[in-house]
Design a protein around this motif. Sequence first.
Motif, PDB file in Angstrom:
ATOM      1  N   CYS A  69     129.199  15.893 -27.827  1.00 33.67           N
ATOM      2  CA  CYS A  69     128.305  16.062 -28.700  1.00 33.67           C
ATOM      3  C   CYS A  69     128.112  17.087 -29.874  1.00 33.67           C
ATOM      4  O   CYS A  69     128.209  17.746 -30.882  1.00 33.67           O
ATOM      5  N   LEU A  70     129.545  18.501 -28.886  1.00 33.60           N
ATOM      6  CA  LEU A  70     129.581  19.494 -29.254  1.00 33.60           C
ATOM      7  C   LEU A  70     131.258  19.272 -30.665  1.00 33.60           C
ATOM      8  O   LEU A  70     131.696  19.084 -30.383  1.00 33.60           O
ATOM      9  N   ASP A  71     130.654  19.789 -31.239  1.00 34.28           N
ATOM     10  CA  ASP A  71     131.394  20.173 -33.118  1.00 34.28           C
ATOM     11  C   ASP A  71     132.464  21.237 -32.269  1.00 34.28           C
ATOM     12  O   ASP A  71     133.188  21.653 -33.272  1.00 34.28           O
ATOM     13  N   THR A  72     132.436  22.088 -31.642  1.00 29.64           N
ATOM     14  CA  THR A  72     133.107  23.240 -31.480  1.00 29.64           C
ATOM     15  C   THR A  72     133.951  22.915 -30.139  1.00 29.64           C
ATOM     16  O   THR A  72     133.448  22.266 -29.621  1.00 29.64           O
ATOM     17  N   LYS A  73     135.490  24.193 -30.100  1.00 27.36           N
ATOM     18  CA  LYS A  73     136.142  23.661 -29.443  1.00 27.36           C
ATOM     19  C   LYS A  73     135.062  24.614 -27.583  1.00 27.36           C
ATOM     20  O   LYS A  73     134.746  25.429 -27.740  1.00 27.36           O
ATOM     21  N   LEU A  74     135.341  24.181 -26.516  1.00 30.86           N
ATOM     22  CA  LEU A  74     134.956  23.789 -25.236  1.00 30.86           C
ATOM     23  C   LEU A  74     135.951  24.732 -24.846  1.00 30.86           C
ATOM     24  O   LEU A  74     137.085  24.704 -24.792  1.00 30.86           O
ATOM     25  N   LEU A  75     135.812  26.204 -24.468  1.00 29.06           N
ATOM     26  CA  LEU A  75     136.356  27.107 -23.725  1.00 29.06           C
ATOM     27  C   LEU A  75     136.177  26.976 -22.237  1.00 29.06           C
ATOM     28  O   LEU A  75     137.147  28.400 -21.162  1.00 29.06           O
TER      29      LEU A  75
END
Length: 104
Positions: A69-75
């Motif tokens: 559900c995240l719109d950002t890159k998962l680091l």
Amino acid sequence: MVFHKKDTGSAFAANLFSSSAILTWASGIDAVVNFTLENTRHSKSFCKICGSALPCTQLGDILAVPAGCLDTKLLIKPTAHIFGVSKAAWEENLEAITKFERLP
């Protein structure tokens, strides 16, 4: 009954867990539906408009965030594989099978 398989419709679910994060909805709170399976600690939240999985509080104080559900890159990378006792019978040597970049 194996709730996580029925919840996701698959053998896997990528979730982020935090005992210190605080969830604040910037907008759309009126579209959030919460569900807790009776007599269990299994809860989930989803959007009643599009059906997307959303963050929710689990076990009283642990925030569970569906990674998809995240719109950002998962680091960050996974640090645990839970519910191993109920893994799918076919979940062995998956790294050895054919992989496709898109739907074949």
